[in-house]
Enzyme design. Structure first.
Site, PDB file in Angstrom:
ATOM      1  N   SER A  15      41.568   8.691  61.356  1.00  0.00           N
ATOM      2  CA  SER A  15      42.081   9.662  60.372  1.00  0.00           C
ATOM      3  C   SER A  15      43.316  10.387  60.928  1.00  0.00           C
ATOM      4  CB  SER A  15      41.000  10.656  59.951  1.00  0.00           C
ATOM      5  OG  SER A  15      40.670  11.516  61.010  1.00  0.00           O
ATOM      6  N   MET A  92      38.718   6.449  73.387  1.00  0.00           N
ATOM      7  CA  MET A  92      37.513   6.869  74.105  1.00  0.00           C
ATOM      8  C   MET A  92      37.488   6.413  75.563  1.00  0.00           C
ATOM      9  SD  MET A  92      36.221   8.643  71.799  1.00  0.00           S
ATOM     10  CE  MET A  92      34.561   9.026  72.329  1.00  0.00           C
ATOM     11  N   ILE A  95      42.579   7.783  80.823  1.00  0.00           N
ATOM     12  CA  ILE A  95      43.818   7.100  81.178  1.00  0.00           C
ATOM     13  C   ILE A  95      43.901   6.998  82.708  1.00  0.00           C
ATOM     14  CG2 ILE A  95      46.353   7.313  81.127  1.00  0.00           C
ATOM     15  CD1 ILE A  95      45.227   6.600  78.383  1.00  0.00           C
ATOM     16  N   HIS A 111      41.644  17.098  71.091  1.00  0.00           N
ATOM     17  CA  HIS A 111      40.230  17.232  71.432  1.00  0.00           C
ATOM     18  C   HIS A 111      39.586  18.278  70.521  1.00  0.00           C
ATOM     19  CE1 HIS A 111      36.717  16.949  73.998  1.00  0.00           C
ATOM     20  NE2 HIS A 111      36.622  18.263  73.908  1.00  0.00           N
TER      21      HIS A 111
HETATM   22  C1  GRF Z   1      39.047  13.446  66.689  1.00  0.00           C
HETATM   23  O1  GRF Z   1      38.105  14.404  66.353  1.00  0.00           O
HETATM   24  C2  GRF Z   1      39.709  13.779  67.998  1.00  0.00           C
HETATM   25  O2  GRF Z   1      39.750  15.149  68.243  1.00  0.00           O
HETATM   26  C3  GRF Z   1      38.806  13.105  69.003  1.00  0.00           C
HETATM   27  O3  GRF Z   1      38.410  11.917  68.376  1.00  0.00           O
HETATM   28  C4  GRF Z   1      38.405  12.100  66.969  1.00  0.00           C
HETATM   29  C5  GRF Z   1      39.179  10.959  66.356  1.00  0.00           C
HETATM   30  O4  GRF Z   1      39.067  10.968  64.967  1.00  0.00           O
HETATM   31  N1  GRF Z   1      39.485  12.915  70.253  1.00  0.00           N
HETATM   32  P1  GRF Z   1      39.887   9.940  64.078  1.00  0.00           P
HETATM   33  O5  GRF Z   1      39.568   8.546  64.590  1.00  0.00           O
HETATM   34  O6  GRF Z   1      41.336  10.271  64.204  1.00  0.00           O
HETATM   35  O7  GRF Z   1      39.365  10.137  62.686  1.00  0.00           O
END
Ligand code: GRF
EC number: 2.1.2.2
Length: 194
Positions: A15, A92, A95, A111
């Site tokens: 998203s 996830m 790095i 985050h």
């Molecule tokens: C987000 O909440 C971001 O803060 C975290 O992972 C999520 C990714 O969401 N690091 P999306 O895949 O962009 O919907």
């Protein structure tokens, strides 16, 4: 003038990727997403990249001896696309040295908590379990630690009494989708082109 080139790194839904891509398409960000780097073959973000015509580099970490090897391959792609900034949006993985050394102070992450509170996985669940009344979103530079790099910007949100995870996540994502493009806009204004 040469446009600032972003590589978005993502493992999931995407998203944030979509929000950034829309802002770019609307001409609200003076940059382009040149590449999506993804470590999951079936991640939803890959379909989204297709919709926006963004090139993808998908890899399976299990095909490599370790992080140094797959990051070296990513680095070759980043250089091929002349990438200026690495934008982590739900990537996830930590790095490693290969990318950190190649892009010093050029990697940013979003985050879903007010760091340094609740680093790591499931920050929203951690905040709910702890019972804090205020949480939020942080955008920060990436270093070798887990969500420990220098903070660029933050926005807070008050957790409603009895609020469930779904509701909090939705409201946190609304903030993310406003804050992340704003930060990227500022990075692009600084014209950090290689
Ligand atoms: C987000 O909440 C971001 O803060 C975290 O992972 C999520 C990714 O969401 N690091 P999306 O895949 O962009 O919907």
């Amino acid at each position: 003038m040469k446009k600032v080139k972003l590589a978005v790194f993502a493992s999931g839904t995407g998203s944030n990727f979509v929000t950034i891509a829309k802002e770019v398409a609307a001409g609200n960000l003076d940059c382009e997403i040149s590449l999506l780097v993804c470590d999951k073959q079936d991640a939803k973000v890959l379909e989204k990249a297709k919709t926006f015509g963004v090139s993808t580099f998908v890899f399976n970490p299990k095909d490599y001896t370790g992080k140094a090897e797959f990051e070296q391959e990513i680095l070759v792609k980043l250089q091929e696309f002349e990438i200026d900034w690495l934008i982590l949006a739900g990537y996830m993985r930590l790095i490693g040295q290969t990318l950190l050394a190649a892009y010093p102070s050029r990697i940013v992450n979003i985050h879903p908590s007010l760091l340094p509170a609740f680093p790591g996985k499931d920050a929203i669940g951690q905040a709910l379990a702890y019972g804090v009344k205020i949480t939020g979103v942080t955008v920060h530079f990436v270093d070798e630690g887990m969500d420990t790099g220098q903070i660029i910007d933050q926005e807070q949100i008050r957790i409603n009494d009895g609020e469930d995870r779904e509701s909090l996540q939705r409201r946190i994502q609304e903030i993310e989708h406003r804050l992340f493009p704003e930060v990227i806009r500022n990075l692009c204004v600084k014209q950090y082109v290689r």
